[in-house]
Enzyme design. Structure first.
Site, short mmCIF file in Angstrom:
data_model
loop_
_atom_site.label_atom_id
_atom_site.label_comp_id
_atom_site.label_asym_id
_atom_site.label_seq_id
_atom_site.Cartn_x
_atom_site.Cartn_y
_atom_site.Cartn_z
N CYS A 108 0.85 -1.20 0.00
CA CYS A 108 0.00 0.00 0.00
C CYS A 108 0.88 1.25 0.00
O CYS A 108 1.57 1.51 -0.97
CB CYS A 108 -0.95 -0.05 1.18
SG CYS A 108 -2.35 1.08 0.99
N HIS A 115 -3.62 -5.57 1.03
CA HIS A 115 -3.01 -5.87 2.32
C HIS A 115 -3.09 -7.36 2.68
O HIS A 115 -3.93 -7.74 3.49
CB HIS A 115 -3.73 -5.08 3.43
CG HIS A 115 -3.47 -3.62 3.38
ND1 HIS A 115 -2.34 -3.05 3.89
CD2 HIS A 115 -4.20 -2.60 2.87
CE1 HIS A 115 -2.38 -1.73 3.71
NE2 HIS A 115 -3.49 -1.45 3.09
N GLU A 158 -1.32 -8.89 4.68
CA GLU A 158 -1.05 -9.03 6.12
C GLU A 158 -2.31 -8.93 6.97
O GLU A 158 -2.28 -9.28 8.15
CB GLU A 158 -0.01 -7.99 6.57
CG GLU A 158 -0.54 -6.57 6.77
CD GLU A 158 -0.60 -5.74 5.48
OE1 GLU A 158 -0.56 -6.34 4.41
OE2 GLU A 158 -0.73 -4.50 5.58
#
Lengths: 231, 79
Positions: free
Chosen positions: A86, A203, A205
């Protein structure tokens, strides 16, 4: 794997990244503030998401000039592995470590939603735990994720197999509807020629634990962990 | 010496802000707006007094920071 996450003023996804890295390595990554120096013995540097320096001038432009990025560039030149997610992807682009630009989303809207990505390049330190063509879900949250590069650069990225991920529908089909931010050729993430730098807008994660609603993003971190245990 | 740096989205690069402004103008009843491009102006107050050197310095700043030349073009005017 010894990993460090760089934290700029305005970075806000570093704790999510820490959870993902800790989950695969069993230990906390270093959290480095932008004025600190990069330790010499790192395997991986992560630039996390957020709005570094308030997105002033252009997203990532100020962070790219911060002192620690000189170290990150030197780390890259020595063949270091870097993941930018990002805002981290925007910073890698502004630093010149990855080619292209990230424009305002074509819809002009900030997009906070799940997307699907197809793995275009397997067998890299970031993607080895996926098969080529695998489709996975990932949250995304950005206002400027519309990947742009001139045709020659896009052709080179494709020709050299440096497109890591593409936005697709759930079935893995490249469609305009799945390309919510308007990225050139549905590109969601790219790799450096040595395959050691990867930047992407979504994302992974944020989807690494059943408690988060799924583990679709976990293979990226397992791939990284594996790259540094077998090396 | 003052310098103005005009930063614009490059020709051929999608300019969604310009497009949105164009639609809004249309909604307000302004007819005949063929196209809108939105950029930014950065004003620099420079210690340099030599116009050629000031311009060259501002252009260097634009290339290195003020504009991302992958997606933006720039023009420097001395004021």
């Amino acid at each position: 794997m010894k990993a460090a996450i760089v934290v700029f003023p305005g970075t806000n996804r570093e704790r999510d990244m820490r959870i993902a890295l800790k989950r695969v390595t069993g230990r906390d990554p270093l959290m480095l503030f932008h004025r600190e120096e990069l330790p010499r013995d790192l395997d991986l540097v992560v630039l996390a998401g957020g709005f570094s320096y308030g997105d002033y001038l252009r997203c990532g432009a100020m962070a790219a000039q911060s002192p620690i990025m000189k170290d990150v560039k030197a780390f890259a030149e020595k063949g270091g592995h870097i993941l930018g997610v990002c805002n981290g992807f925007q910073i890698l682009i502004e630093t010149g470590l990855l080619p292209g630009g990230l424009l305002r989303n074509a819809s002009l809207r900030f997009l906070s939603m799940d997307c699907h990505m197809r793995v275009e390049r397997a067998g890299t330190p970031f993607t080895s735990r996926w098969q080529k063509g695998a489709v996975f879900r990932s949250p995304m949250a950005h206002g400027d994720g519309n990947y742009f590069a001139d045709d020659a650069t896009l052709d080179r990225l494709e020709g050299e197999g440096l497109v890591a991920f593409r936005y697709t529908d759930e079935a893995g089909t490249v469609t305009d509807a799945a390309n919510r931010n308007g990225s050139a050729r549905n590109i969601a993430g790219i790799l450096s020629p040595n395959l050691r730098i990867c930047g992407l807008m979504p994302h992974p994660e944020d989807l690494v634990d059943p408690l988060m609603g799924g583990t679709d993003g976990l293979p990226m971190f397992e791939s990284l962990a594996e790259a540094f245990t077998t090396a | 010496m003052k310098a103005r740096v005009y930063v614009m989205p490059k020709a051929g690069v999608l300019d969604p802000q310009g497009k949105a402004i164009s639609h809004a103008l249309d909604g307000l009843g302004f007819a005949g707006v063929n196209d809108v491009r939105a950029g930014k102006v950065i004003e620099l107050d420079l210690a340099e007094t030599d116009p050629a050197k000031a311009k060259a310095a501002a252009e260097d700043m634009a290339r290195k920071l003020l504009a991302n030349t992958v997606i933006e073009s720039f023009r420097v005017e001395l004021a």
